[in-house]
Design an enzyme around this catalytic site. Structure first.
Site, PDB file in Angstrom:
ATOM      1  N   ASP A  45       0.847  -1.195   0.000  1.00  0.00           N
ATOM      2  CA  ASP A  45       0.000   0.000   0.000  1.00  0.00           C
ATOM      3  C   ASP A  45       0.886   1.249   0.000  1.00  0.00           C
ATOM      4  O   ASP A  45       1.662   1.467   0.927  1.00  0.00           O
ATOM      5  CB  ASP A  45      -0.913   0.003   1.233  1.00  0.00           C
ATOM      6  CG  ASP A  45      -1.875   1.176   1.216  1.00  0.00           C
ATOM      7  OD1 ASP A  45      -2.881   1.096   0.491  1.00  0.00           O
ATOM      8  OD2 ASP A  45      -1.614   2.172   1.925  1.00  0.00           O
ATOM      9  N   TYR A  50       3.351  10.048   0.291  1.00  0.00           N
ATOM     10  CA  TYR A  50       4.338   9.480   1.226  1.00  0.00           C
ATOM     11  C   TYR A  50       5.767   9.833   0.819  1.00  0.00           C
ATOM     12  O   TYR A  50       6.677   9.734   1.641  1.00  0.00           O
ATOM     13  CB  TYR A  50       4.204   7.949   1.317  1.00  0.00           C
ATOM     14  CG  TYR A  50       2.875   7.436   1.826  1.00  0.00           C
ATOM     15  CD1 TYR A  50       1.935   8.287   2.401  1.00  0.00           C
ATOM     16  CD2 TYR A  50       2.550   6.086   1.706  1.00  0.00           C
ATOM     17  CE1 TYR A  50       0.711   7.806   2.843  1.00  0.00           C
ATOM     18  CE2 TYR A  50       1.330   5.596   2.156  1.00  0.00           C
ATOM     19  CZ  TYR A  50       0.409   6.456   2.716  1.00  0.00           C
ATOM     20  OH  TYR A  50      -0.792   5.969   3.151  1.00  0.00           O
ATOM     21  N   LYS A  75      -2.336   6.321  -4.151  1.00  0.00           N
ATOM     22  CA  LYS A  75      -3.410   7.279  -3.844  1.00  0.00           C
ATOM     23  C   LYS A  75      -3.153   8.636  -4.490  1.00  0.00           C
ATOM     24  O   LYS A  75      -2.023   9.116  -4.532  1.00  0.00           O
ATOM     25  CB  LYS A  75      -3.526   7.451  -2.316  1.00  0.00           C
ATOM     26  CG  LYS A  75      -3.681   6.134  -1.577  1.00  0.00           C
ATOM     27  CD  LYS A  75      -3.722   6.322  -0.058  1.00  0.00           C
ATOM     28  CE  LYS A  75      -3.598   4.988   0.634  1.00  0.00           C
ATOM     29  NZ  LYS A  75      -2.211   4.501   0.702  1.00  0.00           N
ATOM     30  N   HIS A 106      -7.000   9.906  -1.866  1.00  0.00           N
ATOM     31  CA  HIS A 106      -6.381   9.836  -0.531  1.00  0.00           C
ATOM     32  C   HIS A 106      -7.259  10.472   0.555  1.00  0.00           C
ATOM     33  O   HIS A 106      -7.459   9.899   1.624  1.00  0.00           O
ATOM     34  CB  HIS A 106      -5.011  10.515  -0.584  1.00  0.00           C
ATOM     35  CG  HIS A 106      -4.074  10.057   0.483  1.00  0.00           C
ATOM     36  ND1 HIS A 106      -2.709  10.024   0.309  1.00  0.00           N
ATOM     37  CD2 HIS A 106      -4.280   9.609   1.735  1.00  0.00           C
ATOM     38  CE1 HIS A 106      -2.134   9.570   1.408  1.00  0.00           C
ATOM     39  NE2 HIS A 106      -3.064   9.325   2.287  1.00  0.00           N
TER      40      HIS A 106
END
Length: 312
Positions: A45, A50, A75, A106
């Protein structure tokens, strides 16, 4: 192991345990992904926000596991709601793949694409610079277009309350395959889970063990059940509890022993927890332990229970 897979509403199968990569440092995440895949994980994931997808891609390649055997999720970030394909293309390039198995929105919040920061634009008053003129319905249309182009196999939501889902569902051509949420022993979101089930949307749990130094890992009820069922740790119960409720779990770790025990322990707990155990665990939060760990200060009401409504 049959408990290791769930079927999405488009017929796709998804491994019910995935490796989370949020807050995994760039110098650690490649090795974590490589180790996880070698240890038996088949679900990673990720997210554009990130900032570590290039390293995730390195780990994927280093593992030697063929791309088609790994379920990869990423996302769409808030500053790209008007430019879905642009965000997706960056993710695909960073991961080194031509497609995603699952692509999520997201947060259901568009942010100013021309603001003062590419990830978190802020207004002079200190609030997040939300793109109030943009409609989430159009974001979803952009997501659907990525399925039609073959760049993603499935699309879904992340951090969507029932109220937000009801905003997009009436006009959606493709029903979200999943809704990724903060779900754990102290934030079980039982009513929202019932709603998702009624719409054939699979729930996914991020932070299923809580946050860093989480109180969940020392919870008396979960620890007692772990001992009673002969499980190695409380975390096994926390993950197995969610699996038993048909929730996909995404525990994050960069420690090899923890990565492995999260997978094996969750499956073991899933096989031994009883319906009575699940009922007891379902009642823990309502018994005075309800707690969310992830509540970014968006400044708008997202429609979630147990999340204070912001005051203007």
């Amino acid at each position: 192991m049959p408990s290791h897979f769930t079927t999405l509403n488009n017929g796709q199968t998804i491994p019910a345990i995935g490796l989370g990569t949020w807050q995994s440092k760039t110098n650690e995440v490649a090795r974590a992904v490589e180790y996880a895949l070698k240890a038996g994980y088949r679900h990673i994931d990720c997210a554009w926000a990130y900032g570590n997808e290039k390293e995730v891609g390195e780990g994927l390649r280093a593992s030697g596991v063929p791309r088609e055997e790994v379920f990869i999720t990423s996302k769409l970030w808030g500053t790209y709601h008007r430019r879905v394909e642009e965000c997706l293309d960056q993710t695909l390039a960073n991961l080194g793949t031509t497609y995603l198995d699952l692509y999520l929105v997201h947060w259901p919040i568009a942010m100013n694409p021309n603001g003062n920061h590419p990830v978190m634009p802020m207004r002079p008053n200190g609030n997040r610079d939300i793109d109030e003129s943009w409609d989430l319905i159009d974001t979803w249309k952009g997501m659907e277009a990525m399925v039609k182009k073959g760049k993603v196999k499935a699309i879904g939501a992340s951090n969507f309350s029932q109220k937000v889902l009801e905003r997009i569902l009436p006009t959606a051509e493709i029903i979200p395959a999943v809704n990724q949420l903060e779900i754990h022993l102290y934030n079980p979101q039982l009513e929202l889970l019932d709603y998702l089930k009624s719409k054939n949307i699979v729930p996914q749990a991020y932070s299923p063990l809580g946050s860093t130094n989480s109180p969940l890992l020392t919870d008396e009820t979960a620890t007692e059940i772990a001992k009673k069922r002969g499980l190695k740790s409380t975390s096994d119960v926390l993950l197995g509890y969610l699996l038993a409720k048909d929730i996909i779990v995404l525990p994050k770790s960069v420690t090899p022993s923890r990565i492995e025990s999260n997978l094996t322990g969750a499956l073991e707990a899933h096989s031994v927890l009883t319906p009575e155990d699940i009922k007891i665990l379902d009642g823990v939060a309502a018994g005075g332990k309800q707690k969310r760990f992830i509540m970014p200060p968006w400044g708008i009401d997202l429609g979630f229970d147990n999340w204070p409504v912001p005051t203007k």
